[in-house]
Design a protein around this motif. Structure first.
Motif, mmCIF file in Angstrom:
data_model
loop_
_atom_site.group_PDB
_atom_site.id
_atom_site.type_symbol
_atom_site.label_atom_id
_atom_site.label_comp_id
_atom_site.label_asym_id
_atom_site.label_seq_id
_atom_site.Cartn_x
_atom_site.Cartn_y
_atom_site.Cartn_z
ATOM 1 N N ALA A 241 -3.493 -2.669 -1.826
ATOM 2 C CA ALA A 241 -4.517 -2.179 -0.910
ATOM 3 C C ALA A 241 -4.995 -0.806 -1.356
ATOM 4 O O ALA A 241 -4.208 0.008 -1.846
ATOM 5 C CB ALA A 241 -3.959 -2.102 0.504
ATOM 6 N N VAL B 79 -7.744 2.375 2.473
ATOM 7 C CA VAL B 79 -7.178 1.892 3.730
ATOM 8 C C VAL B 79 -7.647 2.771 4.889
ATOM 9 O O VAL B 79 -7.592 3.991 4.802
ATOM 10 C CB VAL B 79 -5.631 1.886 3.668
ATOM 11 C CG1 VAL B 79 -5.031 1.385 4.962
ATOM 12 C CG2 VAL B 79 -5.152 1.043 2.478
ATOM 13 N N PHE C 146 0.847 -1.187 0.000
ATOM 14 C CA PHE C 146 0.000 0.000 0.000
ATOM 15 C C PHE C 146 0.883 1.238 0.000
ATOM 16 O O PHE C 146 2.084 1.153 0.233
ATOM 17 C CB PHE C 146 -0.937 0.016 1.215
ATOM 18 C CG PHE C 146 -0.251 0.332 2.510
ATOM 19 C CD1 PHE C 146 -0.279 1.623 3.028
ATOM 20 C CD2 PHE C 146 0.422 -0.653 3.225
ATOM 21 C CE1 PHE C 146 0.351 1.916 4.230
ATOM 22 C CE2 PHE C 146 1.044 -0.365 4.425
ATOM 23 C CZ PHE C 146 1.016 0.929 4.927
ATOM 24 N N TYR D 214 -9.099 -2.613 4.761
ATOM 25 C CA TYR D 214 -8.769 -2.167 3.414
ATOM 26 C C TYR D 214 -9.496 -2.995 2.372
ATOM 27 O O TYR D 214 -9.991 -4.091 2.647
ATOM 28 C CB TYR D 214 -7.250 -2.250 3.175
ATOM 29 C CG TYR D 214 -6.686 -3.647 3.324
ATOM 30 C CD1 TYR D 214 -6.467 -4.442 2.214
ATOM 31 C CD2 TYR D 214 -6.385 -4.177 4.573
ATOM 32 C CE1 TYR D 214 -5.958 -5.730 2.342
ATOM 33 C CE2 TYR D 214 -5.881 -5.446 4.720
ATOM 34 C CZ TYR D 214 -5.672 -6.226 3.597
ATOM 35 O OH TYR D 214 -5.179 -7.496 3.728
#
Length: 71
Positions: free
Chosen positions: A56, A59, A26, A45
């Motif tokens: 991701a 989030v 992420f 997420y």
């Protein structure tokens, strides 16, 4: 999905250790509710796939830092 921040670097790139055992990358700009992240924070997420690679998105940090346990 749920997971815990495994690591994050100074540039804002990190890895979420998913509750299902997956490792999902992420970037901090995808975190919707907090800009300061630390390993061990619990996160929720969504996952998007780009060329069969999971990332991701959307989030959300769910709580404060938890004690990290290696698997």
């Amino acid at each position: 999905m749920m997971g815990i921040v495994k690591k994050i670097d100074a540039q804002g790139f990190g890895i979420i250790d998913g509750a299902d055992g997956s490792k999902v990358p992420f970037i901090s700009s995808d975190v919707m509710n907090r800009r300061v992240l630390e390993p061990g924070q619990k996160m929720m997420y969504a996952v998007r796939r780009v060329k069969d690679q999971a990332f991701a998105e959307h989030v959300v940090v769910m709580g404060e830092r938890h004690t990290w346990k290696e698997r």
